[in-house]
Design a protein around this motif. Structure first.
Motif, PDB file in Angstrom:
ATOM      1  N   GLU A 323       0.687  -1.213  -0.062  1.00 59.90           N
ATOM      2  CA  GLU A 323      -0.102  -0.047   0.151  1.00 59.90           C
ATOM      3  C   GLU A 323       0.737   1.325  -0.123  1.00 59.90           C
ATOM      4  OE1 GLU A 323      -3.370   0.084  -0.410  1.00 59.90           O
ATOM      5  OE2 GLU A 323      -3.145  -2.081  -0.943  1.00 59.90           O
ATOM      6  N   LEU A 324       1.858   1.147   0.863  1.00 56.97           N
ATOM      7  CA  LEU A 324       2.931   2.144   0.726  1.00 56.97           C
ATOM      8  C   LEU A 324       3.590   2.689  -0.744  1.00 56.97           C
ATOM      9  CD1 LEU A 324       4.856   1.901   4.267  1.00 56.97           C
ATOM     10  CD2 LEU A 324       3.373   3.858   3.602  1.00 56.97           C
ATOM     11  N   ALA A 325       3.840   1.235  -1.376  1.00 59.95           N
ATOM     12  CA  ALA A 325       4.339   1.664  -2.745  1.00 59.95           C
ATOM     13  C   ALA A 325       3.353   2.142  -3.813  1.00 59.95           C
ATOM     14  CB  ALA A 325       4.709   0.196  -3.140  1.00 59.95           C
ATOM     15  N   LYS A 326       2.348   1.757  -3.619  1.00 60.48           N
ATOM     16  CA  LYS A 326       1.002   2.294  -4.544  1.00 60.48           C
ATOM     17  C   LYS A 326       1.189   3.785  -4.209  1.00 60.48           C
ATOM     18  CE  LYS A 326      -1.508  -2.135  -4.862  1.00 60.48           C
ATOM     19  NZ  LYS A 326      -2.850  -2.881  -4.411  1.00 60.48           N
ATOM     20  N   GLU A 327       1.077   4.161  -2.994  1.00 63.01           N
ATOM     21  CA  GLU A 327       0.810   5.498  -2.799  1.00 63.01           C
ATOM     22  C   GLU A 327       1.858   6.690  -2.969  1.00 63.01           C
ATOM     23  OE1 GLU A 327      -0.791   8.348   0.980  1.00 63.01           O
ATOM     24  OE2 GLU A 327      -0.809   6.264   1.080  1.00 63.01           O
ATOM     25  N   HIS A 328       3.237   6.067  -2.717  1.00 65.44           N
ATOM     26  CA  HIS A 328       4.284   7.080  -2.483  1.00 65.44           C
ATOM     27  C   HIS A 328       5.239   6.602  -3.860  1.00 65.44           C
ATOM     28  CE1 HIS A 328       3.138   8.800   1.244  1.00 65.44           C
ATOM     29  NE2 HIS A 328       2.746   7.500   1.511  1.00 65.44           N
ATOM     30  N   SER A 329       5.581   5.344  -4.107  1.00 60.14           N
ATOM     31  CA  SER A 329       6.467   4.926  -4.938  1.00 60.14           C
ATOM     32  C   SER A 329       6.430   5.466  -6.620  1.00 60.14           C
ATOM     33  CB  SER A 329       6.676   3.337  -5.125  1.00 60.14           C
ATOM     34  OG  SER A 329       7.708   2.957  -5.903  1.00 60.14           O
ATOM     35  N   ASP A 330       7.822   6.040  -6.708  1.00 62.14           N
ATOM     36  CA  ASP A 330       7.867   6.290  -8.054  1.00 62.14           C
ATOM     37  C   ASP A 330       8.118   5.176  -9.089  1.00 62.14           C
ATOM     38  OD1 ASP A 330       7.720   9.137  -7.443  1.00 62.14           O
ATOM     39  OD2 ASP A 330      10.062   9.292  -7.037  1.00 62.14           O
ATOM     40  N   GLY A 331       7.952   5.203 -10.412  1.00 65.43           N
ATOM     41  CA  GLY A 331       8.248   4.331 -11.329  1.00 65.43           C
ATOM     42  C   GLY A 331       6.977   3.431 -11.825  1.00 65.43           C
ATOM     43  N   PRO A 332       6.993   2.644 -12.562  1.00 65.50           N
ATOM     44  CA  PRO A 332       5.893   1.905 -13.244  1.00 65.50           C
ATOM     45  C   PRO A 332       5.417   0.584 -12.204  1.00 65.50           C
ATOM     46  CG  PRO A 332       8.012   1.439 -14.420  1.00 65.50           C
ATOM     47  CD  PRO A 332       8.262   2.340 -13.655  1.00 65.50           C
ATOM     48  N   THR A 333       6.376   0.361 -11.230  1.00 64.35           N
ATOM     49  CA  THR A 333       5.883  -0.761 -10.485  1.00 64.35           C
ATOM     50  C   THR A 333       5.196  -0.377  -9.304  1.00 64.35           C
ATOM     51  OG1 THR A 333       7.867  -0.537  -9.008  1.00 64.35           O
ATOM     52  CG2 THR A 333       8.057  -1.728 -11.076  1.00 64.35           C
ATOM     53  N   SER A 334       4.874   0.780  -9.197  1.00 64.33           N
ATOM     54  CA  SER A 334       3.994   1.250  -7.738  1.00 64.33           C
ATOM     55  C   SER A 334       2.788   0.745  -7.983  1.00 64.33           C
ATOM     56  CB  SER A 334       4.045   2.853  -7.853  1.00 64.33           C
ATOM     57  OG  SER A 334       3.481   3.427  -9.193  1.00 64.33           O
ATOM     58  N   VAL A 335       1.998   0.605  -9.175  1.00 63.07           N
ATOM     59  CA  VAL A 335       0.734   0.234  -9.286  1.00 63.07           C
ATOM     60  C   VAL A 335       0.519  -1.465  -8.807  1.00 63.07           C
ATOM     61  CG1 VAL A 335      -0.089   1.637 -11.242  1.00 63.07           C
ATOM     62  CG2 VAL A 335       1.148  -0.428 -11.880  1.00 63.07           C
ATOM     63  N   LYS A 336       1.856  -2.220  -8.963  1.00 64.33           N
ATOM     64  CA  LYS A 336       1.827  -3.552  -8.563  1.00 64.33           C
ATOM     65  C   LYS A 336       2.364  -3.570  -7.071  1.00 64.33           C
ATOM     66  CE  LYS A 336       4.212  -4.689 -11.952  1.00 64.33           C
ATOM     67  NZ  LYS A 336       5.035  -5.487 -12.756  1.00 64.33           N
ATOM     68  N   GLY A 337       2.187  -2.604  -6.322  1.00 59.51           N
ATOM     69  CA  GLY A 337       2.612  -2.549  -4.785  1.00 59.51           C
ATOM     70  C   GLY A 337       4.318  -2.508  -5.034  1.00 59.51           C
ATOM     71  N   GLY A 338       4.969  -2.373  -5.897  1.00 59.96           N
ATOM     72  CA  GLY A 338       6.252  -2.423  -6.137  1.00 59.96           C
ATOM     73  C   GLY A 338       6.876  -3.536  -6.419  1.00 59.96           C
ATOM     74  N   ASP A 339       6.036  -4.672  -6.596  1.00 63.73           N
ATOM     75  CA  ASP A 339       6.656  -5.880  -7.059  1.00 63.73           C
ATOM     76  C   ASP A 339       7.427  -5.837  -8.386  1.00 63.73           C
ATOM     77  OD1 ASP A 339       6.861  -8.595  -6.910  1.00 63.73           O
ATOM     78  OD2 ASP A 339       4.944  -9.043  -7.947  1.00 63.73           O
ATOM     79  N   LEU A 340       8.616  -6.511  -8.202  1.00 63.71           N
ATOM     80  CA  LEU A 340       9.494  -6.538  -9.323  1.00 63.71           C
ATOM     81  C   LEU A 340       9.580  -7.984 -10.145  1.00 63.71           C
ATOM     82  CD1 LEU A 340      12.501  -4.534  -7.889  1.00 63.71           C
ATOM     83  CD2 LEU A 340      10.715  -3.852  -9.894  1.00 63.71           C
ATOM     84  N   GLY A 341       8.858  -9.067  -9.271  1.00 59.01           N
ATOM     85  CA  GLY A 341       8.829 -10.185  -9.903  1.00 59.01           C
ATOM     86  C   GLY A 341      10.293 -11.053  -9.810  1.00 59.01           C
ATOM     87  N   TRP A 342      10.204 -12.101 -10.746  1.00 62.74           N
ATOM     88  CA  TRP A 342      11.536 -12.714 -10.739  1.00 62.74           C
ATOM     89  C   TRP A 342      12.476 -12.512 -11.554  1.00 62.74           C
ATOM     90  CZ3 TRP A 342      12.707 -16.047  -6.974  1.00 62.74           C
ATOM     91  CH2 TRP A 342      11.837 -16.946  -6.263  1.00 62.74           C
TER      92      TRP A 342
END
Length: 426
Positions: A323-342
């Motif tokens: 939730e913090l990532a969705k609200e505050h993170s920059d970059g395209p991964t913010s909509v995924k909660g900052g998840d970068l995958g494998w």
């Protein structure tokens, strides 16, 4: 009075001696590059290093004049990349540098002290080696970040590669190629193109007559690997640039191919060796992050402190990472909660990869700085896979990325040179 006369005579003798002594040139500017320079001492240091390496490996070198041209060009490129790094604010801390050198020592089965002694035994100053390593790290980071932005890989390209690999009969074959690039200008006339092709054909004739490929590459190639004799290392057929993979398929060791027209010039390729692909196990990590990019309004210190606050909230159970990532993170991964995958750690910014390497699964990092900004990262998984058997979309993407990276990096540095003020000082 006698003492005064003696003193005067001594002063005259010293003055005469100094006047008659030859001036010793300590260093000089060899090339002006924008607002920077390449020094003669830098050229001589790199020439000495290359000659020592060639002597150890038994590699013959071209004439000193041809070698100097290549060395000078390499140092000009280094200055241009370093200047861009300064504008981007890319830095390598002492801690990052120490970790890198320690890893180099470990890879050579040495302690740090043993590695230091080995550097000094080769006649090099350790402090100078250390600062050169820092410069190499900065240049590598600037290059990766700049070239990465130029590469686009469509979902269709990934799907096409996956489908093609299912039908390949040589997917488990690796080639070690030598590459010589005979360049033509960015805005080439037909005469420029014809002249480059003529030079390339003369090179092929020399190779067919038995000339040493590496020696010619060092002397005349415009490729990124010129000073390594054009050696591209071992690569699977799918890691090669498309034009190369198409022509080497099915050819025998020792075959010289070309000239191959590209957007940069004419390429000449030699198959130095062929082998069955080695079983390669790779580590992949799964992670997520919150990225805060400093701005004129948001200072470096404030960005770092924001992430420190987020970390305390997450550890205390007062906030959710995603939730913090969705609200505050920059970059395209913010909509995924900052998840970068494998992904393989090497695809990330070195500072980010280094931070993940120090974490246990489900552990939060301290805030750290990369060339993109300030990160708070969490390692959510770590696994080892057999890269020779498992082919997924992520691996296919990385293979395509590697195909395009080499060509784009040469094109990128060529464009920088075209836009720069470069003047050799006679």
């Amino acid at each position: 009075m006698k003492n005064l006369l003696k003193s005067f005579a001594l002063t005259c003798a010293i003055a005469t001696s100094l006047a008659s002594a030859k001036e010793v040139e300590l260093d000089r500017v060899a090339v002006v590059v924008n607002n920077g320079v390449v020094l003669e001492s830098e050229i001589q240091d790199l020439l000495t290093k290359i000659k020592l390496q060639a002597e150890k490996s038994g590699q013959t070198l071209p004439s000193d004049k041809a070698l100097r041209v290549q060395v000078t060009d390499k140092l000009i490129d280094d200055v241009l990349i370093a200047q861009l790094g300064e504008r981007m604010g890319v830095q390598v801390s002492d801690a990052q540098l120490d970790d890198t050198i320690l890893n180099i020592a470990k890879n050579n089965n040495m302690s740090l002290e043993e590695f230091r002694k080995s550097i000094e035994a080769e006649g090099l100053e350790y402090d100078k080696y250390r600062e050169n390593a820092r410069s190499e790290l900065i240049r590598g980071e600037v290059t990766r970040n700049s070239v990465r932005r130029r590469i686009y890989i469509s979902p269709q390209e990934v799907e096409n590669l996956l489908n093609m690999m299912k039908e390949q009969t040589d997917a488990n074959v690796e080639y070690r190629l030598g590459h010589i690039l005979i360049e033509f200008p960015t805005e080439a006339t037909q005469k420029d193109i014809n002249d480059a092709k003529d030079r390339a054909e003369r090179v092929i004739k020399l190779l067919e007559e038995g000339s040493d490929f590496a020696r010619i590459a060092i002397a005349s190639s415009g490729g990124a690997n010129a000073l390594e004799g054009g050696d591209l290392g071992w690569r699977n057929i799918n890691e090669l640039p498309t034009l190369f993979s198409e022509i080497v398929d099915g050819k025998e060791k020792g075959t010289v191919l070309g000239p191959i027209r590209t957007g940069l010039g004419f390429s000449i390729v030699k198959i130095n060796d062929i082998r069955g692909q080695q079983v390669v196990e790779i580590e992949e990590v799964k992670s997520r992050h919150i990225l805060i990019t400093p701005t004129i309004i948001l200072s470096e210190a404030k960005a770092e402190n924001m992430l420190k606050g987020f970390r305390e909230q997450i550890l205390a159970g007062e906030a959710d990472f995603a939730e913090l990532a969705k609200e505050h993170s920059d970059g395209p991964t913010s909509v995924k909660g900052g998840d970068l995958g494998w992904a393989e750690p090497k695809v990330y910014d070195p500072a980010f990869a280094d931070a993940l390497a120090k974490l246990e699964v489900n552990e939060l990092s301290q805030p750290f700085r990369s060339s993109f900004g300030w990160h708070l990262a969490e390692l959510t998984g770590r696994r080892t896979i057999d890269a020779t058997k498992q082919m997924n979309e992520n691996r296919a993407y990385q293979l395509l990325f590697k195909r395009k990276y080499d060509m784009e990096s040469v094109s990128w540095i060529k464009e920088m040179r075209d836009e720069a003020y470069i003047n050799a000082v006679e």
